[in-house]
Every structure is written in C-alpha cells, then in structure tokens.
Design a protein around this motif. Structure first.
Motif, PDB file in Angstrom:
ATOM      1  N   GLN A 111      -4.867 -36.231 -48.656  1.00  0.00           N
ATOM      2  CA  GLN A 111      -3.524 -35.775 -48.312  1.00  0.00           C
ATOM      3  C   GLN A 111      -3.566 -34.677 -47.248  1.00  0.00           C
ATOM      4  O   GLN A 111      -2.562 -34.379 -46.623  1.00  0.00           O
ATOM      5  CB  GLN A 111      -2.870 -35.252 -49.602  1.00  0.00           C
ATOM      6  CG  GLN A 111      -1.389 -35.141 -49.519  1.00  0.00           C
ATOM      7  CD  GLN A 111      -0.763 -34.947 -50.889  1.00  0.00           C
ATOM      8  OE1 GLN A 111      -1.379 -35.141 -51.925  1.00  0.00           O
ATOM      9  NE2 GLN A 111       0.494 -34.548 -50.888  1.00  0.00           N
ATOM     10  N   GLY A 112      -4.720 -34.083 -47.042  1.00  0.00           N
ATOM     11  CA  GLY A 112      -4.843 -33.033 -46.035  1.00  0.00           C
ATOM     12  C   GLY A 112      -5.293 -31.728 -46.659  1.00  0.00           C
ATOM     13  O   GLY A 112      -5.077 -31.492 -47.857  1.00  0.00           O
ATOM     14  N   TYR A 113      -5.925 -30.895 -45.848  1.00  0.00           N
ATOM     15  CA  TYR A 113      -6.385 -29.594 -46.348  1.00  0.00           C
ATOM     16  C   TYR A 113      -5.196 -28.719 -46.753  1.00  0.00           C
ATOM     17  O   TYR A 113      -4.147 -28.747 -46.095  1.00  0.00           O
ATOM     18  CB  TYR A 113      -7.191 -28.872 -45.273  1.00  0.00           C
ATOM     19  CG  TYR A 113      -8.631 -29.329 -45.218  1.00  0.00           C
ATOM     20  CD1 TYR A 113      -9.552 -28.856 -46.156  1.00  0.00           C
ATOM     21  CD2 TYR A 113      -9.063 -30.240 -44.275  1.00  0.00           C
ATOM     22  CE1 TYR A 113     -10.870 -29.285 -46.136  1.00  0.00           C
ATOM     23  CE2 TYR A 113     -10.385 -30.672 -44.242  1.00  0.00           C
ATOM     24  CZ  TYR A 113     -11.281 -30.187 -45.177  1.00  0.00           C
ATOM     25  OH  TYR A 113     -12.574 -30.615 -45.170  1.00  0.00           O
ATOM     26  N   GLY A 114      -5.403 -27.935 -47.798  1.00  0.00           N
ATOM     27  CA  GLY A 114      -4.363 -27.019 -48.280  1.00  0.00           C
ATOM     28  C   GLY A 114      -3.907 -26.069 -47.194  1.00  0.00           C
ATOM     29  O   GLY A 114      -2.711 -25.792 -47.053  1.00  0.00           O
ATOM     30  N   PHE A 115      -4.868 -25.568 -46.375  1.00  0.00           N
ATOM     31  CA  PHE A 115      -4.469 -24.563 -45.371  1.00  0.00           C
ATOM     32  C   PHE A 115      -3.450 -25.129 -44.392  1.00  0.00           C
ATOM     33  O   PHE A 115      -2.551 -24.411 -43.948  1.00  0.00           O
ATOM     34  CB  PHE A 115      -5.699 -23.989 -44.642  1.00  0.00           C
ATOM     35  CG  PHE A 115      -6.529 -24.999 -43.863  1.00  0.00           C
ATOM     36  CD1 PHE A 115      -6.115 -25.460 -42.623  1.00  0.00           C
ATOM     37  CD2 PHE A 115      -7.741 -25.465 -44.370  1.00  0.00           C
ATOM     38  CE1 PHE A 115      -6.874 -26.380 -41.902  1.00  0.00           C
ATOM     39  CE2 PHE A 115      -8.510 -26.389 -43.664  1.00  0.00           C
ATOM     40  CZ  PHE A 115      -8.073 -26.851 -42.418  1.00  0.00           C
ATOM     41  N   LEU A 116      -3.544 -26.429 -44.072  1.00  0.00           N
ATOM     42  CA  LEU A 116      -2.586 -27.012 -43.127  1.00  0.00           C
ATOM     43  C   LEU A 116      -1.268 -27.339 -43.824  1.00  0.00           C
ATOM     44  O   LEU A 116      -0.182 -27.076 -43.293  1.00  0.00           O
ATOM     45  CB  LEU A 116      -3.187 -28.268 -42.466  1.00  0.00           C
ATOM     46  CG  LEU A 116      -2.280 -28.994 -41.463  1.00  0.00           C
ATOM     47  CD1 LEU A 116      -1.721 -28.045 -40.398  1.00  0.00           C
ATOM     48  CD2 LEU A 116      -3.013 -30.156 -40.793  1.00  0.00           C
ATOM     49  N   ARG A 117      -1.357 -27.876 -45.025  1.00  0.00           N
ATOM     50  CA  ARG A 117      -0.115 -28.206 -45.735  1.00  0.00           C
ATOM     51  C   ARG A 117       0.675 -26.945 -46.065  1.00  0.00           C
ATOM     52  O   ARG A 117       1.908 -26.933 -45.997  1.00  0.00           O
ATOM     53  CB  ARG A 117      -0.425 -29.039 -46.985  1.00  0.00           C
ATOM     54  CG  ARG A 117      -0.845 -30.457 -46.587  1.00  0.00           C
ATOM     55  CD  ARG A 117      -0.992 -31.382 -47.749  1.00  0.00           C
ATOM     56  NE  ARG A 117      -2.124 -31.065 -48.564  1.00  0.00           N
ATOM     57  CZ  ARG A 117      -2.107 -31.005 -49.891  1.00  0.00           C
ATOM     58  NH1 ARG A 117      -0.989 -31.230 -50.550  1.00  0.00           N
ATOM     59  NH2 ARG A 117      -3.193 -30.728 -50.565  1.00  0.00           N
TER      60      ARG A 117
END
Ligand code: MLT
Length: 396
Positions: free
Chosen positions: A76-82
């Motif tokens: 789903q994507g890295y936490g830092f980007l989300r």
C-alpha cells in the motif's frame, strides 16, 4: 486460446501515440522545421531540489547493508508517504485514514486497475470530451459506455440532471482536456446523484494543484458524504513533475461497501496480489514534495506553468479566439478558428506555425471543433509558440 475481442473495438492507436507519429512524419519530411510541442501534457521543469536530494539520500541508503530496503513492507506504500498525503489533504479540510491511501506508479495504472473491482455488467458514464484512458479501459473490458456531453452551453461541466442512470461515473476536475473545474457546490449534486443511483464516482484529481480560485474543489471529499460513493485518484506527475519518475496515489474510503464486501479491502487484496509497490527511492522523493521546502519549490514550478498559460491565453485574447481553462488548469481549450475541424486545425497549425497541440476530437465527439494546448512547456518556447500562433492566425 481466445483473444479479447474488445480490443478490435478500440481506435487503432492511443491518441498521444497517433500524434507523436504524425509529428515524427512531419519532422522527417521537414527536417529543418523547429517544432514546438504543446500537445501531450508532459512537464518540462526538472524535479525540485528537495525531491532529488531525498532520492539521492535514498539511493545511498540502498547502497549499504544497514540501511538497505528490500520488498516494501506494505504494498500500500510506506507510512512516511501516506502520512504526508494524509496531512496534505488535512490542509484543505479533508480527513483521511491512513488505511484509505494507496501508493501506486501513477494515476493511469490505477484508473485501469480499479476496474478489476467492478462487474463487467456495470454501465459506465463518461463526460465527452474526456481523457481517452477512461473510455479505452472500459472498451477493453467490454463494458457499456454512455456519454454525457460537455459543451460551451454547460461550460464544459456537465451536471447530473442531464445524466442517465449509470453504475460508475468518471469525473475529472480540473478537467483534462477542457480545464473546466467544478465547484464544491456542483460536486454536491454529483454525490447526491451517485447515492440515488447506487453508483460510484471515480474522481480524477490529477490537476488539483492548479486550483487557485476559492469555491472550486480540490478533492471530491470536500463534499460531505462523498466518502460513501467516491474513489479519488491522484498523481505526482503534474504537481511535482513525476511524469518520468512515476508515482501516484488512490484514496479508497472505508465507507464504500456492498453486502459483506468492502471496496477498500478488495483493492488491498488486488494490490497485494498483483502489485509489489513503488520503489523506495521514488517514494522518498514523493514524500519530499510535502516538506515545507518541497512545497515552496513546487509552488514556484506551478507558477512557472501558470505564466505559460497566461501567455497562451493572452495571444488567443488578442486574436479573438474563444477558449476556456488555463486559470485553474494547465490546459487551454480553444475553439478552432474558421470552424475548422480539430484534426484540420492540428495539421494547419503544424504546417503554419510548427506548433503541436491536441485535437479536441481525440477526446471525444463533443471535442470536435476544439483544440487543447498545454502550459507545461518551456517558458521561452511557449512565448515563441504564442507569437507564431498569432502570426499564423493573422494570415488566416
Ligand atoms: C495528457 O496530455 O492528457 C496527459 O499528459 C496524459 C496523461 O497524463 O497520461
């Protein structure tokens, strides 16, 4: 083995490929012609310094055992980007849960892949003219497509009072190709329509960063209740010049459900099966867009393109050519002079000004007689193009 027969129903080639071939043929026949390309909406400014710095740092991390990143912990994507995206939405008053944000390699892929989640029997409603990907994706899948005319009478912003029943509707605002932009009030009517029709809105917000006027929507979720009926697709291509770097995101709200099925869970299931995520280095670059420094740099770039739009608009004003867009959008949508049809004007402009644009008809039947120019070009070349267009029109 049986091939998908619906591919035979597609136009022979994708609009921008057709244009690229036409321009290549013209250049071959006229090797000295100095062609200015204002056709496809590709950016010309390099990535912002904050973005490339973050990517360099990330490359360095990948070079050492202690900091190396393998498979992405969540497809789903890295936490830092989300988290950065969640905060960006919060800045314009929209609350998202991290579980609703999915990072991808761009809006185009998501727009096609999302269709995996819907029955082939759904009827799809698309405004005409429209980004051709919405149509082609559904032709490939064999879905029934209905068209909703967008024209000068409705300011290229069709409203649901004229809409037939459909199961899925595509809305793009600021619009590609016309640049027309819905107000929050207008989108309320679409959300109401979606609820009444048990329909889903696929909202393409790829150009949201160009919105400057108050009252215009940057996200469908500015409308209360939209999270029950709308999926929003967005991209780093236009806000941050990622056309060649590839990164986008899609918001699939937790509130969209049918029986035991949750659209969010279905999309997660689909992505975890068919997608291994976006490169760590690219996600680091994308996250840098949302830092204060990144945002400052991005705003400068967007202003650069806005000035290009103003240059084109002024040339058209001086020549008395009707157009819309260019204010909250990088696209200018103009009426072809002398009632020329779109492809005739394309050829005429290429021949007489060596300027490339996109024929409106390529976006649908209602685009006939219109033409799109992009403001994503180089500033000096855009000024030169505006001069050439004026000079050519003066002789018409
Ligand atoms: C366009 O020119 O319409 C866009 O660049 C196409 C895209 O973003 O895929």
């Amino acid at each position: 083995m049986q091939l998908n027969p619906h591919y035979a129903e597609l136009n022979e080639s994708y609009l921008f490929s057709t244009i690229a071939h036409k321009v290549a043929d013209y250049q071959k026949a006229h090797p000295d012609a100095d062609i200015i390309r204002l056709g496809i909406g590709d950016v010309t400014l390099p990535l912002a310094a904050s973005v490339t710095r973050a990517m360099h740092d990330a490359v360095e991390e990948q070079a050492h055992k202690e900091t190396f990143h393998g498979y992405i912990p969540s497809e789903q994507g890295y936490g830092f980007l989300r988290e950065a995206i969640r905060d960006y939405y919060a800045d314009h008053g929209v609350t998202l849960d991290l579980s609703e944000i999915f990072i991808s390699d761009g809006a185009k892929s998501d727009l096609g892949n999302l269709l995996d989640l819907f029955s082939q029997d759904n009827t799809v409603l698309v405004p005409d003219p429209v980004y051709p990907v919405y149509v082609d994706d559904n032709v490939m899948a064999g879905r029934k497509i209905l068209y909703l005319p967008a024209n000068a009478e409705n300011n290229f912003l069709p409203m649901p009072d004229a809409a037939p029943h459909a199961d899925i509707v595509y809305l793009c605002s600021p619009n590609n190709p016309t640049g027309a932009t819905y107000t929050v009030e207008q989108l309320k009517a679409w959300v109401r329509w979606a609820k009444q029709n048990d329909a889903l809105i696929l909202f393409d917000a790829a150009y949201e960063c160009f919105v400057t006027e108050p009252g215009l929507a940057r996200s469908i979720y500015e409308v209360e209740g939209a999270k029950e009926v709308a999926v929003e697709v967005c991209s780093f291509s236009k806000i941050a010049g990622f056309t060649g770097t590839r990164c986008g995101y899609t918001v699939v709200p937790q509130d969209i459900r049918q029986g035991n099925l949750s659209l969010n869970k279905m999309w997660l299931r689909r992505q975890t099966t068919k997608f291994n995520g976006v490169a760590y280095v690219v996600q680091r670059g994308a996250a840098a867009v949302f830092t204060p420094e990144g945002m400052r740099e991005i705003r400068e770039n967007l202003d650069y393109y806005r000035k290009n739009a103003a240059v084109i608009a002024q040339a058209l004003d001086e020549m008395g050519i009707w157009y819309c867009g260019g204010k909250n959008s990088p696209y200018i949508w103009l009426r072809c002079p002398n009632q020329m049809d779109s492809w005739a004007f394309f050829d005429w402009l290429l021949e007489n000004a060596n300027v490339v644009g996109t024929p409106g008809e390529g976006f649908g039947a209602c685009g006939q007689g219109y033409f799109r120019l992009t403001a994503f070009g180089d500033a000096d070349r855009t000024k030169e193009a505006a001069q050439r267009i004026k000079a050519a029109l003066a002789k018409l």
